[in-house]
Scaffold this motif. Structure first.
Motif, PDB file in Angstrom:
ATOM      1  N   ALA A  68       0.812  -1.216   0.000  1.00  0.00           N
ATOM      2  CA  ALA A  68       0.000   0.000   0.000  1.00  0.00           C
ATOM      3  C   ALA A  68       0.844   1.263   0.000  1.00  0.00           C
ATOM      4  O   ALA A  68       0.441   2.300  -0.540  1.00  0.00           O
ATOM      5  N   GLU A  69       2.029   1.206   0.617  1.00  0.00           N
ATOM      6  CA  GLU A  69       2.845   2.417   0.729  1.00  0.00           C
ATOM      7  C   GLU A  69       3.572   2.754  -0.570  1.00  0.00           C
ATOM      8  O   GLU A  69       3.967   3.909  -0.774  1.00  0.00           O
ATOM      9  N   SER A  70       3.765   1.778  -1.427  1.00  0.00           N
ATOM     10  CA  SER A  70       4.509   2.013  -2.663  1.00  0.00           C
ATOM     11  C   SER A  70       3.849   1.229  -3.797  1.00  0.00           C
ATOM     12  O   SER A  70       4.324   0.164  -4.195  1.00  0.00           O
ATOM     13  N   PRO A  71       2.723   1.737  -4.339  1.00  0.00           N
ATOM     14  CA  PRO A  71       1.968   0.993  -5.345  1.00  0.00           C
ATOM     15  C   PRO A  71       2.822   0.521  -6.518  1.00  0.00           C
ATOM     16  O   PRO A  71       3.543   1.307  -7.143  1.00  0.00           O
ATOM     17  N   ALA A  72       2.752  -0.783  -6.776  1.00  0.00           N
ATOM     18  CA  ALA A  72       3.550  -1.449  -7.819  1.00  0.00           C
ATOM     19  C   ALA A  72       5.033  -1.215  -7.623  1.00  0.00           C
ATOM     20  O   ALA A  72       5.838  -1.489  -8.508  1.00  0.00           O
ATOM     21  N   ASP A  73       5.407  -0.735  -6.445  1.00  0.00           N
ATOM     22  CA  ASP A  73       6.780  -0.351  -6.094  1.00  0.00           C
ATOM     23  C   ASP A  73       7.396   0.560  -7.152  1.00  0.00           C
ATOM     24  O   ASP A  73       8.583   0.453  -7.482  1.00  0.00           O
ATOM     25  N   SER A 100      11.790   5.768  -7.912  1.00  0.00           N
ATOM     26  CA  SER A 100      13.007   5.115  -7.422  1.00  0.00           C
ATOM     27  C   SER A 100      12.828   3.604  -7.360  1.00  0.00           C
ATOM     28  O   SER A 100      11.711   3.082  -7.339  1.00  0.00           O
ATOM     29  N   ILE A 101      13.956   2.901  -7.317  1.00  0.00           N
ATOM     30  CA  ILE A 101      13.949   1.437  -7.380  1.00  0.00           C
ATOM     31  C   ILE A 101      14.045   0.856  -5.979  1.00  0.00           C
ATOM     32  O   ILE A 101      15.094   0.914  -5.332  1.00  0.00           O
ATOM     33  N   GLY A 102      12.930   0.305  -5.483  1.00  0.00           N
ATOM     34  CA  GLY A 102      12.928  -0.395  -4.207  1.00  0.00           C
ATOM     35  C   GLY A 102      13.282  -1.860  -4.399  1.00  0.00           C
ATOM     36  O   GLY A 102      13.509  -2.330  -5.527  1.00  0.00           O
ATOM     37  N   ALA A 130      14.657   7.966 -10.007  1.00  0.00           N
ATOM     38  CA  ALA A 130      15.792   8.504  -9.256  1.00  0.00           C
ATOM     39  C   ALA A 130      16.867   7.471  -8.967  1.00  0.00           C
ATOM     40  O   ALA A 130      17.768   7.724  -8.170  1.00  0.00           O
ATOM     41  N   GLY A 131      16.792   6.292  -9.589  1.00  0.00           N
ATOM     42  CA  GLY A 131      17.773   5.260  -9.287  1.00  0.00           C
ATOM     43  C   GLY A 131      17.391   4.509  -8.020  1.00  0.00           C
ATOM     44  O   GLY A 131      16.229   4.508  -7.598  1.00  0.00           O
ATOM     45  N   HIS A 132      18.359   3.859  -7.399  1.00  0.00           N
ATOM     46  CA  HIS A 132      18.053   3.078  -6.198  1.00  0.00           C
ATOM     47  C   HIS A 132      17.503   3.960  -5.091  1.00  0.00           C
ATOM     48  O   HIS A 132      17.980   5.071  -4.859  1.00  0.00           O
ATOM     49  N   ARG A 133      16.496   3.448  -4.403  1.00  0.00           N
ATOM     50  CA  ARG A 133      15.832   4.183  -3.324  1.00  0.00           C
ATOM     51  C   ARG A 133      16.757   4.286  -2.122  1.00  0.00           C
ATOM     52  O   ARG A 133      17.397   3.303  -1.720  1.00  0.00           O
ATOM     53  N   ALA A 134      16.839   5.470  -1.547  1.00  0.00           N
ATOM     54  CA  ALA A 134      17.762   5.703  -0.434  1.00  0.00           C
ATOM     55  C   ALA A 134      17.494   4.775   0.736  1.00  0.00           C
ATOM     56  O   ALA A 134      18.428   4.308   1.413  1.00  0.00           O
ATOM     57  N   HIS A 171      21.304   3.686 -11.449  1.00  0.00           N
ATOM     58  CA  HIS A 171      21.036   2.340 -11.945  1.00  0.00           C
ATOM     59  C   HIS A 171      20.051   2.370 -13.111  1.00  0.00           C
ATOM     60  O   HIS A 171      20.259   1.706 -14.134  1.00  0.00           O
ATOM     61  N   GLY A 172      18.976   3.131 -12.975  1.00  0.00           N
ATOM     62  CA  GLY A 172      17.993   3.196 -14.047  1.00  0.00           C
ATOM     63  C   GLY A 172      18.572   3.744 -15.322  1.00  0.00           C
ATOM     64  O   GLY A 172      18.291   3.254 -16.420  1.00  0.00           O
TER      65      GLY A 172
END
Length: 510
Positions: A68-73, A100-102, A130-134, A171-172
């Motif tokens: 729920a916090e990150s739809p479809a991540d 960002s990438i989770g 934004a690339g990898h998620r902090a 990364h993206g």
């Protein structure tokens, strides 16, 4: 069984829960964020996928990733169809945590790329993130396969496309140079190893996103990207068009587009208009693009990377309905002289075309590779050697025509050398050839006046001496150009049908 009790009531809470979770995931960043995002006329991630694919063909995977916090991540992914053929597609969703990438999205990306290879279908990645998620750092690190590894292994096996619709970092962004074809949206698309805030923190340089890595940088200067377009819709349409020239994988041949597919221009015809387009004086410029539009099937030419290495044109086209690649010198840019950028662009283009079995048409009109201190510092020797090796190791039909001039290594890199696996090799009347231009070469070697005169006369003799020695199969009129190329494809007809597989090479490019 008749009379058995129904279990529908027991299923209902489970199905309601699933429906609620799906709805939440497909809501992306929520109505407010989506409204702000769309206010500028931009498509969101799911709308982009719908615009790219055939109607109602998208089959999503990983819908519930991220919770729920990150739809479809922040990464919408799955498979669908383009012109009836299966493709895999993933789109970074900027409305969810900046795209960002989770951890879940990383797994989904790897799964998507591996499926493309497994099912032998093209992969399209739509980048804005934004690339990898902090916060990934708080979850610890687990060694696992990633999408970049999988995309690297797709090279030469299935077509890969990156569509850069917004800023893409880290990364993206690395997805783009690993792809066969990169499209950028002007004014919004940007690629960089690190964005402006990190650049400022690391180096003190203050720079905006477009100056750092916009389409003006990567389509014209770095060569990382290929084509720039005005908006999201144009980028998605260009990706569809690009794929129309290629097979779904390297185990197939390029699709044929004959009259039954709506191509009315497949028959032989005169190209007499070339007499108006091409001046016989090799010192006068002309636009090679007009030549391509005249010779190939109507409205079939798709230029690839037009702003980078502009003294050489690389394009897809159709010839008698067959998809072909075209490598042509551009006399309107430095007389067609090949610089390091043009050579690098050409080598990469030829590798992709060879991998997916497109015949290559070489149209030569150049005074050689670029000389001078700047060119040497740019690595022209290695770049042109790489281009030569790329054309030499092609295993597809090669059709060569010298239009007006070809000097020194500028002839070799354009596949003019006889007995280098050309299917046909032709020249127009009046071409000038040689190791170097005769007058300059004679002066450099300090030849006497009589020898200089003989060298200049030999150069001016046109293609006749080369034709006598079978350096060319024949000398042809400009009006015959389309038809002799069609005949060349017919000569190679046995290589345009039948089973194929991925091309493997021994050794490496210089």
């Amino acid at each position: 069984m008749t009379g058995s009790p129904s279990h529908r009531d027991a299923w209902k809470p489970l199905l309601d829960d699933l429906a609620g979770r799906r709805t939440a995931s497909r809501a992306m960043g929520g109505p407010a964020k989506l409204a702000r995002y769309g206010a500028a006329g931009r498509l969101n991630a799911r709308a982009r996928i719908r615009a790219l694919l055939d109607p109602d063909s998208f089959d999503e995977l990983g819908t519930l990733a991220g919770g729920a916090e990150s739809p479809a991540d922040a990464f919408v992914a799955g498979s669908g169809r383009i012109a009836g053929r299966t493709v895999f597609v993933g789109a970074e969703d900027f409305t969810v945590q900046g795209g960002s990438i989770g951890a879940s999205a990383a797994a989904k990306r790897a799964r998507l790329a591996r499926l493309a290879g497994q099912e032998r279908a093209p992969l399209v990645m739509i980048l804005e993130g934004a690339g990898h998620r902090a916060t990934n750092a708080l979850q610890g690190h687990t060694a696992s396969p990633n999408d970049l590894q999988a995309i690297a292994e797709l090279a030469g096996r299935v077509p890969t496309i990156a569509i850069v619709v917004g800023p893409s970092a880290g990364h993206g962004a690395l997805t783009a140079p690993l792809s066969d074809f990169v499209v950028m949206v002007e004014g919004s698309g940007a690629l960089f190893t690190a964005g402006p805030p990190l650049v400022a923190a690391a180096t003190g340089e203050q720079v905006d996103k477009q100056t750092l890595g916009g389409s003006a940088v990567h389509c014209a200067l770095s060569g990382v990207a290929h084509n720039a377009v005005t908006d999201d819709a144009a980028a998605l349409a260009l990706a569809r068009r690009y794929l129309s020239y290629l097979p779904s994988n390297a185990w197939q041949r390029p699709p044929y587009a004959g009259a039954e597919q709506g191509n009315a221009d497949t028959a032989p015809r005169s190209t007499d208009a070339l007499l108006d387009l091409i001046p016989p004086d090799a010192r006068r410029p002309y636009d090679m693009r007009a030549v391509l539009d005249t010779v190939f099937d109507a409205k079939s030419v798709l230029e690839i990377q037009p702003k980078y290495g502009a003294s050489v044109l690389t394009a897809f086209a159709r010839l008698g309905g067959h998809a072909v690649a075209v490598l042509a010198n551009q006399p309107s840019v430095r007389a067609g002289t090949i610089d390091a950028d043009a050579a690098a662009k050409s080598a990469r283009f030829l590798d992709v075309c060879g991998a997916f079995h497109l015949p290559v048409v070489f149209l030569a009109d150049n005074p050689g590779v670029l000389a001078g201190t700047a060119s040497e510092k740019a690595g022209i020797l290695r770049a042109s050697a790489r281009m030569f090796a790329a054309q030499h190791r092609l295993r597809v039909p090669k059709l060569h025509v010298t239009l007006r001039k070809a000097f020194g290594f500028g002839s070799s890199v354009m596949a003019m050398n006889p007995f280098d696996a050309q299917t046909v090799s032709y020249a127009f009347p009046g071409v000038t050839l040689g190791g170097i231009p005769a007058a300059a070469g004679a002066a450099t070697a300090k030849q006497d006046d009589a020898t200089r005169a003989r060298l200049v006369a030999n150069e001016a003799s046109g293609p006749w001496r080369s034709a006598n020695a079978l350096s060319y199969d024949d000398v042809v009129e400009p009006a015959e150009l389309r038809n002799v190329l069609l005949a060349g494809l017919a000569r190679a007809g046995e290589r345009l049908t039948g089973p194929v597989e991925p091309i493997t090479h021994t050794g490496y490019l210089p």
